[in-house]
Design a protein around this motif. Structure first.
Motif, PDB file in Angstrom:
ATOM      1  N   ALA A  56       0.817  -1.220   0.000  1.00 47.08           N
ATOM      2  CA  ALA A  56       0.000   0.000   0.000  1.00 47.08           C
ATOM      3  C   ALA A  56       0.850   1.268   0.000  1.00 47.08           C
ATOM      4  O   ALA A  56       0.540   2.236  -0.692  1.00 47.08           O
ATOM      5  CB  ALA A  56      -0.923  -0.005   1.216  1.00 47.08           C
ATOM      6  N   PHE A  57       1.941   1.253   0.771  1.00 48.66           N
ATOM      7  CA  PHE A  57       2.752   2.468   0.930  1.00 48.66           C
ATOM      8  C   PHE A  57       3.608   2.795  -0.297  1.00 48.66           C
ATOM      9  O   PHE A  57       4.196   3.873  -0.358  1.00 48.66           O
ATOM     10  CB  PHE A  57       3.682   2.335   2.149  1.00 48.66           C
ATOM     11  CG  PHE A  57       2.963   2.388   3.479  1.00 48.66           C
ATOM     12  CD1 PHE A  57       1.636   2.796   3.557  1.00 48.66           C
ATOM     13  CD2 PHE A  57       3.621   2.040   4.659  1.00 48.66           C
ATOM     14  CE1 PHE A  57       0.974   2.848   4.774  1.00 48.66           C
ATOM     15  CE2 PHE A  57       2.964   2.099   5.886  1.00 48.66           C
ATOM     16  CZ  PHE A  57       1.636   2.497   5.946  1.00 48.66           C
ATOM     17  N   LEU A  58       3.719   1.867  -1.231  1.00 50.05           N
ATOM     18  CA  LEU A  58       4.534   2.143  -2.422  1.00 50.05           C
ATOM     19  C   LEU A  58       3.637   2.731  -3.515  1.00 50.05           C
ATOM     20  O   LEU A  58       2.533   2.242  -3.738  1.00 50.05           O
ATOM     21  CB  LEU A  58       5.211   0.863  -2.920  1.00 50.05           C
ATOM     22  CG  LEU A  58       6.191   0.223  -1.928  1.00 50.05           C
ATOM     23  CD1 LEU A  58       6.759  -1.066  -2.499  1.00 50.05           C
ATOM     24  CD2 LEU A  58       7.327   1.187  -1.584  1.00 50.05           C
ATOM     25  N   PRO A  59       4.131   3.766  -4.213  1.00 45.94           N
ATOM     26  CA  PRO A  59       3.253   4.476  -5.141  1.00 45.94           C
ATOM     27  C   PRO A  59       3.118   3.814  -6.515  1.00 45.94           C
ATOM     28  O   PRO A  59       2.810   4.496  -7.481  1.00 45.94           O
ATOM     29  CB  PRO A  59       3.953   5.836  -5.250  1.00 45.94           C
ATOM     30  CG  PRO A  59       5.403   5.524  -5.067  1.00 45.94           C
ATOM     31  CD  PRO A  59       5.474   4.375  -4.121  1.00 45.94           C
ATOM     32  N   ALA A 117       9.101   2.306   2.315  1.00 50.50           N
ATOM     33  CA  ALA A 117       8.477   3.484   1.685  1.00 50.50           C
ATOM     34  C   ALA A 117       9.428   4.690   1.765  1.00 50.50           C
ATOM     35  O   ALA A 117       9.557   5.449   0.795  1.00 50.50           O
ATOM     36  CB  ALA A 117       7.156   3.798   2.369  1.00 50.50           C
ATOM     37  N   GLY A 118      10.120   4.829   2.896  1.00 49.42           N
ATOM     38  CA  GLY A 118      11.065   5.931   3.071  1.00 49.42           C
ATOM     39  C   GLY A 118      12.211   5.846   2.081  1.00 49.42           C
ATOM     40  O   GLY A 118      12.580   6.839   1.440  1.00 49.42           O
ATOM     41  N   GLU A 119      12.755   4.648   1.919  1.00 50.45           N
ATOM     42  CA  GLU A 119      13.875   4.450   0.987  1.00 50.45           C
ATOM     43  C   GLU A 119      13.447   4.721  -0.454  1.00 50.45           C
ATOM     44  O   GLU A 119      14.177   5.332  -1.240  1.00 50.45           O
ATOM     45  CB  GLU A 119      14.401   3.008   1.087  1.00 50.45           C
ATOM     46  CG  GLU A 119      15.301   2.759   2.278  1.00 50.45           C
ATOM     47  CD  GLU A 119      16.552   3.636   2.255  1.00 50.45           C
ATOM     48  OE1 GLU A 119      17.183   3.741   1.186  1.00 50.45           O
ATOM     49  OE2 GLU A 119      16.875   4.233   3.302  1.00 50.45           O
ATOM     50  N   VAL A 120      12.241   4.252  -0.793  1.00 51.28           N
ATOM     51  CA  VAL A 120      11.733   4.429  -2.156  1.00 51.28           C
ATOM     52  C   VAL A 120      11.532   5.912  -2.459  1.00 51.28           C
ATOM     53  O   VAL A 120      11.814   6.368  -3.568  1.00 51.28           O
ATOM     54  CB  VAL A 120      10.422   3.616  -2.343  1.00 51.28           C
ATOM     55  CG1 VAL A 120       9.722   4.000  -3.646  1.00 51.28           C
ATOM     56  CG2 VAL A 120      10.724   2.117  -2.327  1.00 51.28           C
ATOM     57  N   ALA A 121      11.071   6.663  -1.458  1.00 56.00           N
ATOM     58  CA  ALA A 121      10.872   8.102  -1.670  1.00 56.00           C
ATOM     59  C   ALA A 121      12.202   8.781  -2.011  1.00 56.00           C
ATOM     60  O   ALA A 121      12.251   9.718  -2.802  1.00 56.00           O
ATOM     61  CB  ALA A 121      10.271   8.728  -0.416  1.00 56.00           C
ATOM     62  N   ARG A 122      13.294   8.264  -1.423  1.00 57.01           N
ATOM     63  CA  ARG A 122      14.616   8.836  -1.715  1.00 57.01           C
ATOM     64  C   ARG A 122      15.155   8.372  -3.060  1.00 57.01           C
ATOM     65  O   ARG A 122      15.888   9.075  -3.716  1.00 57.01           O
ATOM     66  CB  ARG A 122      15.617   8.441  -0.608  1.00 57.01           C
ATOM     67  CG  ARG A 122      15.540   9.359   0.601  1.00 57.01           C
ATOM     68  CD  ARG A 122      16.675   9.075   1.591  1.00 57.01           C
ATOM     69  NE  ARG A 122      16.437   7.850   2.339  1.00 57.01           N
ATOM     70  CZ  ARG A 122      15.615   7.777   3.398  1.00 57.01           C
ATOM     71  NH1 ARG A 122      14.981   8.852   3.815  1.00 57.01           N
ATOM     72  NH2 ARG A 122      15.424   6.644   4.019  1.00 57.01           N
TER      73      ARG A 122
END
Ligand code: ZN
Length: 683
Positions: free
Chosen positions: A120-123, A173-178
């Motif tokens: 869910a948290f991955l876009p 999710a945090g790592e993916v945002a970066r």
């Protein structure tokens, strides 16, 4: 690893159907996920109960398997309601389950996967998460980050081990945002996750990343010997068979202390290499390859040591299996938290040098799945040992998974086990009219059933038929002739070797001859005695030996007849031989009682439906009563008090009762199933 994606197969598919298609492709590849493992998702627009269009995450629900998944197995979560959870700093597993339950578009949908937030948290539109063997071989090593970098460069994100749940989802999710351009992530000691804006790309990425890991492992393997090479030469197939025949009932006895189990033996090439290797004993005790495996195999297997004259003594194995259980208890006591209860402390996997692997489960299917999962663990350890050394979760983290409240909760929700669950039952003459109905009934009541008869083809057909009906491997067909001691011996070796033992014997095979005594041939007399008397004896003798070795009690049901208390004219060979069977049943009750072994009889009368026995004698029997053959069934019906026709199902009901706990205080009895015949009342 090959891609099985075919563009022509997806034409006209809805987004949900496309998700099912992709999930099945992943599920069908054994190197990607074990039974029930892995999860996939897609994000799509759906309509809610008020007719509004909402963004939905369709994620695999708990309890289904990717290989055979269907649209209904994917839980619909309203993303608008799930995503605010990302702002939280912490969420316990219980809170997460509660929260997700409230976000379902359809309250009747299955509970979403424990890894739902990860998706869910991955876009991204399409996400695939697997516990692929080759990926685990990279991450379960002493230097996972460097190895993953060597294989994937900057294409995949590396996430150090975090227990599955909210924290892992938030970390990723945090790592993916970066690093939004990455194609996926490797989760240490856990698995792989790939994503894309469409199903095909995400699937192909999984295949590509796993293939790269496989090529890397192959390049590292070179000519190296797995697990430090061979320590002992694997036993010959004959000796392996001998070992298994000799020890399976003892293993079953010990592993069943908590709850009875069914066993399975596996000596595949990979397993044999591992159990016979130098480093196998040490590597196997490191821990599981991924949390997913541990739920089946437990944290570590019991690696037996062959000491002294091991073929002659059982004591050493017993001691080792008990020591395993005590070690589990200490591990539980060390890490337990309030409200927990100890799981079965006995091992689910036993490894035997030179011989192979024995797995246990509540039935054959579950023992087979455990074996399959452990074979994956072996492959992961094999790969890792070529690259570096195999490293697993430390005991504390392993305990968190093994005693995960969410999994324990799932166990408490499981439907009650069936009446004969965990029992192994043998039926002789199983292909006859009564035998096949009894086999069906016992299998449907949860027993692991062995059907035997003289005709190999019919036995195999019956096995297939019932397994297909029940969609499970509940029946094993073994050809067996009850008049041949060697045939019985062989069949019992197979039962012990395939399942570990025996609890219930339905001694049912029988023949009949119609002839007045002055016209009865010696050959027919002998034939009746051979099957109806000696046959029961030979089977009982072998079964008693096995049950006594297994020390778990047992239960016999002898198919006698109304003719035992009330013999009929021109039925001398049948009645006399069945009387011997009845007497034998009583002796089994007397001799078996000290060992918890019960023995009872069922007395049917005139069960015609699909009966091979009646097909042979119907004509002659009608002659005895001076009636037409067509009137015979009516004749039998009218002669009983209740004026009823006795069907195979009625006999099966009696057998089930005598095989079940409901009759646990009954032995040496005779249960008439004959509609009531005054002259045949037991007395
Ligand atoms: Zn996972």
């Amino acid at each position: 690893m090959q891609s099985f994606w075919r563009d022509r197969e997806i034409k006209g598919k809805s987004p949900l159907e496309l998700l099912v298609y992709r999930s099945r492709l992943i599920g069908c590849e054994p190197k990607l996920c074990v039974w029930g493992g892995g999860n996939t998702s897609s994000k799509m627009a759906e309509t809610d109960h008020l007719g509004r269009s909402v963004r939905i995450l369709r994620i695999k629900g708990s309890g289904s398997d990717l290989k055979s998944c269907q649209p209904k197995d994917f839980s619909p979560l309203k993303l608008e309601e799930v995503l605010p959870a990302l702002k939280r700093t912490a969420m316990t597993d219980e809170e997460m389950v509660e929260y997700l339950g409230r976000c379902l578009l359809d309250a009747k949908a299955p509970r979403p996967s424990i890894e739902a937030l990860l998706h869910a948290f991955l876009p991204y539109q399409a996400i695939d998460h697997t516990h692929a063997d080759a990926i685990l071989s990279l991450t379960n090593t002493g230097r996972p980050r460097q190895i993953c970098k060597e294989v994937y460069g900057e294409e995949l994100i590396f996430i150090p081990y975090v227990k599955p749940g909210f924290d892992l989802a938030k970390t990723l999710a945090g790592e993916v945002a970066r690093r939004p351009s990455c194609k996926g992530a490797v989760l240490e000691k856990h698995g792989l996750i790939t994503w894309a804006e469409d199903s095909k790309t995400s699937y192909l990425r999984t295949i590509e990343m796993v293939s790269r890991a496989e090529r890397f492992l192959a390049s590292k393997a070179g000519n190296k010997k797995a697990f430090g090479g061979q320590k002992i030469k694997p036993f010959s197939p004959g000796l392996r068979k001998f070992f298994i025949d000799r020890f399976m009932p003892e293993f079953r006895n010990i592993l069943s202390r908590n709850k009875p189990v069914v066993l399975h033996f596996n000596d595949s090439k990979d397993v044999l290499e591992f159990v016979s290797s130098k480093n196998g004993p040490e590597v196997s005790q490191q821990g599981p390859a991924t949390p997913d495996h541990m739920l089946r195999t437990k944290r570590i297997p019991c690696f037996l040591e062959l000491t002294g004259d091991f073929l002659k003594t059982k004591q050493s194995f017993k001691r080792q299996l008990e020591a395993y259980a005590s070690a589990h208890e200490r591990y539980y006591q060390k890490y337990k938290k309030p409200g927990m209860f100890m799981l079965d402390p006995y091992s689910a996997v036993i490894l035997i040098p030179g011989v192979g692997m024995v797995t246990s489960g509540k039935d054959l299917d579950s023992a087979l799945i455990t074996a399959e999962v452990y074979e994956h663990s072996v492959r992961v350890m094999r790969g890792a040992s070529f690259v570096d050394r195999y490293v697993s979760l430390p005991p504390r983290q392993a305990f968190e998974i093994e005693y995960w409240p969410l999994e324990l909760y799932k166990l408490s929700l499981a439907p009650p086990e069936k009446e004969l669950a965990r029992k192994i039952a043998l039926i002789t003459g199983a292909c006859g009219g009564i035998g096949r109905v009894v086999a069906r009934r016992l299998a449907a009541s949860g027993a692991q059933v062995v059907v035997t008869d003289t005709d190999r083809k019919k036995v195999q057909e019956l096995e297939k038929e019932i397994n297909a009906e029940l969609k499970a491997q509940k029946v094993l067909g073994i050809p067996m002739d009850v008049t041949s001691p060697s045939s019985i011996r062989l069949a019992f070796q197979k039962i012990a070797g395939h399942l570990g033992g025996l609890d219930v014997v339905v001694s049912n095979a029988g023949v009949a001859t119609v002839a007045a005594l002055d016209h009865l041939s010696l050959a027919e007399w002998k034939r009746n005695l051979a099957v109806n008397a000696t046959g029961h004896f030979l089977v009982a003798r072998e079964a008693l030996q096995l049950m006594k070795r297994q020390k778990m009690g047992g239960c016999f049901i002898f198919m006698a007849t109304k003719n035992v208390p009330a013999p009929g004219a021109e039925f001398g060979a049948y009645s006399a031989s069945k009387a011997a069977c009845a007497q034998l049943a009583k002796i089994v009750a007397i001799e078996g009682a000290p060992f918890g072994i019960r023995s009872n009889m069922v007395n049917p009368d005139g069960v015609f439906k699909e009966s091979g026995l009646w097909a042979e004698i119907k004509k002659d029997r009608a002659k005895t009563f001076h009636i037409a053959e067509a009137e015979l069934e009516e004749h039998y019906r009218k002669r009983n008090l209740l004026q009823v026709r006795v069907e195979p199902e009625d006999i099966a009901e009696g057998v089930l009762f005598l095989a079940s706990k409901r009759s646990s205080k009954t032995t040496g009895s005779m249960l008439p199933v004959d509609g009531g015949l005054r002259e045949a009342f037991p007395r």
